[in-house]
Design a protein around this motif. Structure first.
Motif: not given
Length: 264
Positions: A124-138
């Motif tokens: 689910q990476v990066p789908t989960r980050w997109i769904d949370q509205g994150a502009h950066e993730a690691i």
């Protein structure tokens, strides 16, 4: 043009700007192309995502009875530290739980309104980050099962938030953070059994959303109270539609609602 169907979360693609797609019966709507169009949403009814019956939605797109019975809504979904499939113990359906829990999981840091820790399946990476509205993730840790990821999240949330301020995320007030530095600081608190899975070399993912205008003050659309709404679409972030009059509509929290979407 008019579309009708049961709401499910928008499908996404990570490109220079996130691309959003709405899957409706017989239709595949590229939501980005609807920016600056006048949209009308009408509530027609409900359709539980499990049983398919027209029953009020309780949580996660399911009616009340399904929510408390099906494995897709078990407590370990929201609290991965409760996962027990690695021990061969059943919650609601061991076969399903083994399939979902006994696969690689990522413990991550995402910055949408603030830096937060979270858990998701690696698939689910990066789908989960997109769904949370994150502009950066690691990523911080990649574990072989959900339980190890869950206990890692529990340990880390003593030192970093595990929640997103969705209003702040939608007004785009989050500042950039050094997620590499955050990861190194938090390494100290990773449980011993998860430490061998620490990710020391993963890169930061940066995400840009299709938003022409952010709301100054967020007004959330509740279809139960306002079953009919019209507005000009000005952006999409996370699983939210953002309209010109500062109204926002969370697709994810309205899964299972049957709607009519009309384009002016």
């Amino acid at each position: 043009m008019t579309y009708e169907g049961v709401l499910k979360k928008m499908q996404t693609e990570l490109e220079d700007t996130v691309q959003y797609y709405w899957l409706l019966p017989g239709e595949f709507v590229h939501v980005n192309t609807l920016l600056e169009r006048q949209l009308k949403l009408e509530l027609l009814g409900f359709q539980c995502l499990n049983c398919g019956l027209d029953r009020p939605i309780f949580r996660q797109g399911f009616c009340r009875s399904c929510f408390f019975e099906i494995p897709q809504a078990g407590d370990w979904i929201m609290r991965p530290e409760l996962s027990q499939a690695h021990l061969g113990k059943e919650d609601r359906d061991l076969e399903y739980e083994k399939k979902m829990q006994l696969q690689p999981h990522i413990v991550y840091l995402a910055n949408s309104s603030n830096v937060k820790v979270g858990v998701t399946r690696k698939s689910q990476v990066p789908t989960r980050w997109i769904d949370q509205g994150a502009h950066e993730a690691i990523g911080i840790v990649e574990t072989p099962n959900r339980y190890l990821a869950g206990i890692t999240e529990v340990a880390l949330k003593e030192h970093v938030s595990d929640k997103t301020n969705w209003r702040k995320m939608l007004t785009n007030n989050a500042k950039d953070e050094d997620l590499f530095a955050w990861r190194e600081r938090l390494k100290t608190y990773i449980p011993e059994e998860a430490l061998p899975y620490f990710l020391a070399s993963t890169k930061e993912t940066n995400i840009s959303f299709p938003v022409l205008k952010y709301p100054e003050k967020v007004n959330s659309l509740n279809l139960d109270k306002t079953p009919e709404y019209s507005g000009k679409l000005m952006g999409i972030k996370g699983q939210y539609l953002i309209f010109e009059d500062n109204t926002v509509f969370n697709i994810r929290s309205n899964e299972g609602y049957v709607v009519r979407l009309s384009l002016a």
